[in-house]
Design a protein around this motif. Structure first.
Motif, PDB file in Angstrom:
ATOM      1  N   GLY A 157      26.547 103.506  32.286  1.00 56.15           N
ATOM      2  CA  GLY A 157      26.053 103.943  33.611  1.00 56.15           C
ATOM      3  C   GLY A 157      26.937 104.944  34.216  1.00 56.15           C
ATOM      4  O   GLY A 157      27.902 105.132  33.441  1.00 56.15           O
ATOM      5  N   PRO A 158      26.879 105.528  35.434  1.00 54.83           N
ATOM      6  CA  PRO A 158      27.588 106.469  35.658  1.00 54.83           C
ATOM      7  C   PRO A 158      29.178 106.117  36.069  1.00 54.83           C
ATOM      8  O   PRO A 158      29.259 105.067  36.530  1.00 54.83           O
ATOM      9  CB  PRO A 158      26.959 106.873  36.946  1.00 54.83           C
ATOM     10  N   GLN A 159      29.897 106.945  35.660  1.00 55.08           N
ATOM     11  CA  GLN A 159      31.572 106.772  36.194  1.00 55.08           C
ATOM     12  C   GLN A 159      31.730 107.722  37.111  1.00 55.08           C
ATOM     13  O   GLN A 159      32.681 108.641  36.617  1.00 55.08           O
ATOM     14  CB  GLN A 159      32.120 106.668  34.639  1.00 55.08           C
ATOM     15  N   GLY A 160      31.768 107.148  38.241  1.00 58.67           N
ATOM     16  CA  GLY A 160      31.846 108.306  39.173  1.00 58.67           C
ATOM     17  C   GLY A 160      32.992 107.984  40.207  1.00 58.67           C
ATOM     18  O   GLY A 160      33.227 108.800  41.306  1.00 58.67           O
ATOM     19  N   THR A 161      33.874 106.896  39.933  1.00 57.31           N
ATOM     20  CA  THR A 161      34.752 106.566  40.781  1.00 57.31           C
ATOM     21  C   THR A 161      36.287 106.359  40.395  1.00 57.31           C
ATOM     22  O   THR A 161      37.205 106.863  40.597  1.00 57.31           O
ATOM     23  CB  THR A 161      34.439 105.336  41.678  1.00 57.31           C
ATOM     24  N   LEU A 162      36.462 105.748  39.311  1.00 50.81           N
ATOM     25  CA  LEU A 162      37.565 105.014  38.645  1.00 50.81           C
ATOM     26  C   LEU A 162      38.098 105.997  37.372  1.00 50.81           C
ATOM     27  O   LEU A 162      39.221 105.974  37.078  1.00 50.81           O
ATOM     28  CB  LEU A 162      37.705 103.750  38.105  1.00 50.81           C
ATOM     29  N   TYR A 163      37.122 106.886  36.847  1.00 51.09           N
ATOM     30  CA  TYR A 163      37.623 107.582  35.567  1.00 51.09           C
ATOM     31  C   TYR A 163      37.884 109.101  35.831  1.00 51.09           C
ATOM     32  O   TYR A 163      37.086 109.695  36.751  1.00 51.09           O
ATOM     33  CB  TYR A 163      36.694 107.240  34.467  1.00 51.09           C
ATOM     34  N   GLY A 164      38.859 109.518  34.771  1.00 50.36           N
ATOM     35  CA  GLY A 164      39.267 110.877  34.752  1.00 50.36           C
ATOM     36  C   GLY A 164      38.211 112.044  35.275  1.00 50.36           C
ATOM     37  O   GLY A 164      38.450 112.797  36.097  1.00 50.36           O
ATOM     38  N   ARG A 165      37.167 112.192  34.376  1.00 46.58           N
ATOM     39  CA  ARG A 165      36.234 113.246  34.725  1.00 46.58           C
ATOM     40  C   ARG A 165      34.784 112.419  34.738  1.00 46.58           C
ATOM     41  O   ARG A 165      34.485 111.462  34.248  1.00 46.58           O
ATOM     42  CB  ARG A 165      36.068 114.156  33.579  1.00 46.58           C
ATOM     43  N   ASN A 166      34.095 113.062  35.948  1.00 48.35           N
ATOM     44  CA  ASN A 166      32.716 112.116  36.349  1.00 48.35           C
ATOM     45  C   ASN A 166      31.918 112.439  35.108  1.00 48.35           C
ATOM     46  O   ASN A 166      31.719 113.406  34.027  1.00 48.35           O
ATOM     47  CB  ASN A 166      32.243 112.865  37.484  1.00 48.35           C
ATOM     48  N   ALA A 167      31.288 111.273  34.530  1.00 46.37           N
ATOM     49  CA  ALA A 167      30.238 111.251  33.448  1.00 46.37           C
ATOM     50  C   ALA A 167      29.139 110.473  34.156  1.00 46.37           C
ATOM     51  O   ALA A 167      29.001 109.350  34.403  1.00 46.37           O
ATOM     52  CB  ALA A 167      30.984 110.484  32.226  1.00 46.37           C
ATOM     53  N   THR A 168      27.788 111.121  33.716  1.00 46.04           N
ATOM     54  CA  THR A 168      26.741 110.413  34.466  1.00 46.04           C
ATOM     55  C   THR A 168      26.103 109.351  33.437  1.00 46.04           C
ATOM     56  O   THR A 168      25.363 108.281  34.066  1.00 46.04           O
ATOM     57  CB  THR A 168      25.505 111.453  34.203  1.00 46.04           C
ATOM     58  N   GLY A 169      26.487 109.078  32.105  1.00 40.66           N
ATOM     59  CA  GLY A 169      26.132 108.477  31.163  1.00 40.66           C
ATOM     60  C   GLY A 169      26.697 107.048  30.896  1.00 40.66           C
ATOM     61  O   GLY A 169      26.299 105.991  30.712  1.00 40.66           O
ATOM     62  N   GLY A 170      28.125 107.089  31.046  1.00 42.44           N
ATOM     63  CA  GLY A 170      28.943 106.197  30.629  1.00 42.44           C
ATOM     64  C   GLY A 170      30.374 106.548  30.101  1.00 42.44           C
ATOM     65  O   GLY A 170      30.739 107.859  30.179  1.00 42.44           O
ATOM     66  N   ALA A 171      31.261 105.522  29.564  1.00 48.27           N
ATOM     67  CA  ALA A 171      32.516 105.907  29.045  1.00 48.27           C
ATOM     68  C   ALA A 171      32.552 105.259  27.863  1.00 48.27           C
ATOM     69  O   ALA A 171      32.272 104.041  27.827  1.00 48.27           O
ATOM     70  CB  ALA A 171      33.307 105.695  30.258  1.00 48.27           C
ATOM     71  N   ILE A 172      33.548 105.491  27.014  1.00 51.50           N
ATOM     72  CA  ILE A 172      33.961 104.811  25.769  1.00 51.50           C
ATOM     73  C   ILE A 172      35.453 104.893  25.832  1.00 51.50           C
ATOM     74  O   ILE A 172      36.108 105.854  25.814  1.00 51.50           O
ATOM     75  CB  ILE A 172      33.583 105.685  24.524  1.00 51.50           C
ATOM     76  N   ASN A 173      36.180 103.772  25.962  1.00 48.18           N
ATOM     77  CA  ASN A 173      37.595 103.546  26.075  1.00 48.18           C
ATOM     78  C   ASN A 173      38.039 103.101  24.604  1.00 48.18           C
ATOM     79  O   ASN A 173      37.876 101.860  24.411  1.00 48.18           O
ATOM     80  CB  ASN A 173      37.764 102.701  27.391  1.00 48.18           C
ATOM     81  N   VAL A 174      39.035 103.746  24.029  1.00 50.05           N
ATOM     82  CA  VAL A 174      39.625 103.318  22.858  1.00 50.05           C
ATOM     83  C   VAL A 174      41.033 102.993  22.956  1.00 50.05           C
ATOM     84  O   VAL A 174      41.736 103.603  23.662  1.00 50.05           O
ATOM     85  CB  VAL A 174      39.480 104.507  21.707  1.00 50.05           C
ATOM     86  N   LEU A 175      41.104 101.378  23.000  1.00 51.99           N
ATOM     87  CA  LEU A 175      42.602 101.163  23.662  1.00 51.99           C
ATOM     88  C   LEU A 175      43.360 100.657  22.053  1.00 51.99           C
ATOM     89  O   LEU A 175      43.121  99.597  21.691  1.00 51.99           O
ATOM     90  CB  LEU A 175      42.430 100.016  24.322  1.00 51.99           C
TER      91      LEU A 175
END
Length: 815
Positions: A157-175
């Motif tokens: 889902g959209p990542q419009g608040t806490l992540y560096g660049r806005n993305a409409t579909g989601g985010a993948i975090n590799v830790l």
């Protein structure tokens, strides 16, 4: 800008501690899926129970089961079991994610039918990719990270608040795993399998006094080509070093450096059919079953077939491409994360600089070659302050992103070649915040927002040369049987010299020779871009969650997001607008039977406006040119349900599975195509002529890369022996049909298929070593992950999943 960012981080390192917690062995380590290094911040649990996975998806540590968000967490042992060594391999472990190699180092990601197939450097991905807390701006820089990991988080889902660049579909975090204080430990594992596959990775953790630690990790991944022409091979290595220091009880800083190199031939494709157009029948497809997914497009059999195809534009049959893809790509980066804990909260500052050098020749579309020579510099700086005031948890932050790209690319399509030279970049600034009000012991209300100011620029030239024989699209058919097709050269000057030395007229600066019957000529069209795009946008999230019991959570949210616009090299399609999304989510996360059964259910409803879609098409040059461009198609609706089950049936038996139902529709998908092209547009959509253009209307079509049904199912059985244990694991995944190209022709459907895997591991109870025999894709089913059309040859090629692979893996560790 970059110097300011890194300098600021160095100063703040003096003042500003990671929220690192005591590590605990994973539940899989304790209960039998093979030894792994301890994973700080990731899992805690008791034997016979399901572990608690700790995530940082909301920029704070919390159990995944208590995070009221749509998230899939992939543990490191699952990455190893599923042989995840590259970004596109993530599709195997997350049903909501479709990831596909797109040629060279590029990877395209789709989450719940949202993503983009753009692999150029003048558009942004719709799914943000973050490594070690750092946003990675380019899809060709997402390789070389998949070793010595804590976990991977896939946010849906959209990542419009806490992540560096806005993305409409989601985010993948590799830790990645971080250094551990006071610990001397190491681990190594290696495997050998068919296709001469050699994979190895290891890590060493060393204490530095009583308040510091050093961790070094690396990986090598190699295998021969999966296709007969040697393509779809792998030749990669990577290295990562980190230093962690507790400067004071309240002040911690960490510095990490990583490097990865990618060589070999890279992703390959196979030819699976040809198509033809006739006014009476429309487009008709003819399969080529003699070329299955093992026969690459550069195999002599494919090359011989292609040479019999008549190309009316040049009045002759085609010729062998005579090329093989190659890549020589290097990426590296450095990051500093500093945390300062105060009575009011914790200040986190992370600065990073990353650089990539991409030098790749890709031929996945059965072209002579798409060459990319790109240098990217990227710097980021993020500061966050998180704390608690009474019943309110708060977080405020700011983010800076600066990227500059210098590129010289060309796409040789045998009869047409654009030479693109350009400089492009992005400067993005954002401030954000999040408030969570604990209205009662069970009820939490959350509000978050982000204001983003994006500025993008592009300055460059696409110098396009098109080879013709006479006037090829007007009868009678012109014939030039000895005309040499466009050679693989790197500059316009080389191309001009090639044809003028053979007495062939070449246009220049848009002045082109007139057509003469049966006489070759080279047309020249120049498409300059000198443009900027400014986007200022406020996005927000409103949510509520109710902890009914310590093990049962209900949540609901409404959030907005946007994905920046960008540029395309094509007359009349040079720029496109941002897309925006509104997303509704309801869900429930549950544990039953004493933490032995986990059942999570989520429903979602997304509405898109000005959605961006990338595709090959003709621009509005005279004559029109085949270009790869992005356009705003209109609106779409996406809705569905996710169900995840994980259960400890007995202390030695574990089963699990995930199911996703996805209903997608492009509510409005309308665009114009020039009528100057020799045939109507190759779409299974109505295309009447309106106002002098083909008005292509694909409204109502299913979104790309969005199977209606997807599921994974796994079982693990531990057999306890005298001082040892034998662990048998098996799993299968099924993805339904989906469209792998925007033409919506029936021949671009990726057909549904099962793909299963199994492994058998022997390890002592001490977890000091293990031996595993494994097999992946037992069915040897190679389904299409991306379909590519070659308009010059009227051929359809495809990229396919990996074939059946098997081998032996051994490993050990000490502590």
């Amino acid at each position: 800008m970059k110097g300011f960012m890194l300098g600021s981080a160095s100063v703040l390192a003096i003042f500003a501690v990671p929220a690192h917690a005591q590590g605990a062995p994973s539940d899989a380590t304790q209960n039998g899926s093979g030894p792994q290094a301890e994973i700080p911040q990731t899992v805690v649990g008791h034997e016979g129970e399901l572990e608690e996975i700790i995530v940082t998806a909301q920029r704070t540590e919390q159990s995944a089961q208590k995070a009221p968000i749509a998230i899939a967490v992939v543990r490191p042992e699952e990455l190893i079991r599923q042989n995840v060594t590259r970004a596109e391999d993530l599709s195997r472990v997350v049903p909501a994610l479709v990831a596909t190699a797109s040629g060279g180092a590029n990877t395209s990601f789709f989450v719940r039918g949202v993503g983009n197939t753009t692999t150029n450097s003048y558009s942004d991905p719709a799914i943000s990719f973050n490594y070690d807390g750092v946003y990675i701006g380019r899809p060709n820089s997402t390789q070389g990270f998949f070793y010595d990991l804590q976990r991977i988080e896939v946010l849906k889902g959209p990542q419009g608040t806490l992540y560096g660049r806005n993305a409409t579909g989601g985010a993948i975090n590799v830790l990645p795993n971080r250094p551990e204080l006071g610990v001397t430990s190491g681990e190594v594992q290696a495997s050998y399998g068919n296709y001469n596959a050699i994979q190895a990775q290891g890590a060493l953790n060393l204490p530095i006094g009583g308040s510091g630690a050093f961790r070094l990790a690396g990986a090598i991944n190699r295998h021969d080509g999966y296709l007969s022409d040697g393509t779809s091979d792998q030749k990669e290595y990577a290295l990562r070093a980190q230093v962690l220091a507790d400067l004071t009880p309240a002040l911690t800083t960490r510095i990490g450096v990583d490097y990865a190199h990618q060589g070999g031939r890279g992703t390959g494709s196979y030819l699976y059919g040809t198509y033809a157009y006739a006014p009476a029948t429309g487009f008709v497809f003819t399969p080529t079953p003699q070329f299955g997914p093992k026969v690459g497009v550069h195999d002599p059999r494919t090359e011989a077939f292609v040479q019999n195809i008549f190309v009316s534009q040049v009045g002759r049959t085609s010729e062998a491409t005579g090329t093989l893809p190659s890549q020589n790509n290097a990426v590296w980066g450095i990051t500093n994360e500093t945390n300062w804990t105060t009575g009011a909260g914790t200040l986190t500052v992370q600065a990073a600089y990353r650089q990539s050098d991409i030098n790749a020749l890709s031929t996945t579309s059965n072209f002579r070659g798409a060459y990319a020579d790109e240098h990217t510099d990227q710097a980021t700086l993020e500061a966050r302050f998180a704390g608690k005031a009474g019943p309110v948890d708060y977080l405020v932050g700011a983010f800076l992103f600066d990227e500059d790209i210098d590129a010289a690319n060309s796409i040789n399509q045998i009869v047409t070649v654009p030479f693109q030279t350009y400089k492009t970049g992005t400067n993005s600034k954002a401030v954000f915040g999040r408030l969570a009000l604990h209205a009662t012991d069970a009820l939490t209300l959350t509000a978050a927002g982000r204001y983003t100011d994006d500025s993008k620029y592009m300055s460059g030239l696409s110098n396009v040369f098109t080879l013709n024989c006479g006037n090829p699209f007007a009868p009678p058919q012109d014939l030039c049987p000895t005309l040499p097709l466009v050679p693989l050269v790197r500059t316009p000057a080389e191309l001009i010299a090639f044809y003028t030395s053979r007495g062939i007229l070449v246009g220049n600066n848009g002045v082109n020779p007139a057509p003469v019957l049966n006489t070759p000529r080279v047309l020249n069209t120049q498409i300059p871009i000198d443009a900027t795009l400014e986007t200022k946008k406020f996005t927000y999230r409103l949510a509520a969650d109710l902890q009914l019991t310590p093990s049962n959570l209900l949540y609901a949210s409404y959030e907005t997001g946007f994905h920046a616009g960008g540029f395309s090299f094509g007359k009349g399609v040079e720029t496109y607008k941002p897309e925006s999304i509104r997303a509704f989510t309801v869900g429930s996360k549950n544990r039953f039977f004493g933490n032995r059964v986990q059942l999570n259910i989520e429903g979602f409803y997304w509405k898109y406006k000005d959605q961006q879609v990338s595709q090959f098409g003709t621009d509005f040059s005279t004559p029109p040119i085949s270009v790869f461009y992005t356009t705003n198609i209109g609106s779409s609706t996406i809705k569905g349900v996710d169900v995840d089950l994980d259960a400890r049936v007995t202390p030695t038996t574990r089963i699990g599975g995930s199911v996703q139902y996805l209903d997608t529709s492009y509510d409005t998908f309308i665009f114009n195509v020039t009528t100057a092209a020799p045939t109507p547009p190759n779409y299974a959509c109505p295309a009447p002529i309106v106002g002098g253009f083909y008005r292509v209307d694909c409204s109502g079509k299913q979104a790309l890369f969005s199977p209606k049904w997807s599921f994974n199912a796994n079982i693990e059985q531990t057999i306890k022996l005298d001082g040892f244990r034998l662990v048998a694991q098996g799993g299968t995944r099924w993805r339904g049909d989906f469209y792998a190209a925007t033409t919506y022709q029936p021949w671009v459907i990726s057909k549904a298929a099962f793909q299963s895997d199994a492994s058998l591991t022997l390890a002592p109870d001490s977890d000091g070593w293990f031996v595993t025999a494994f097999v992946n894709n037992i069915e040897d089913k190679r389904r299409i992950t991306q379909s590519n059309v070659n308009g010059t040859l009227s051929t359809q090629s495809a990229i396919a999943t990996a074939p059946r692979t098997y081998g032996i893996r051994i490993g050990g560790r000490f502590k």
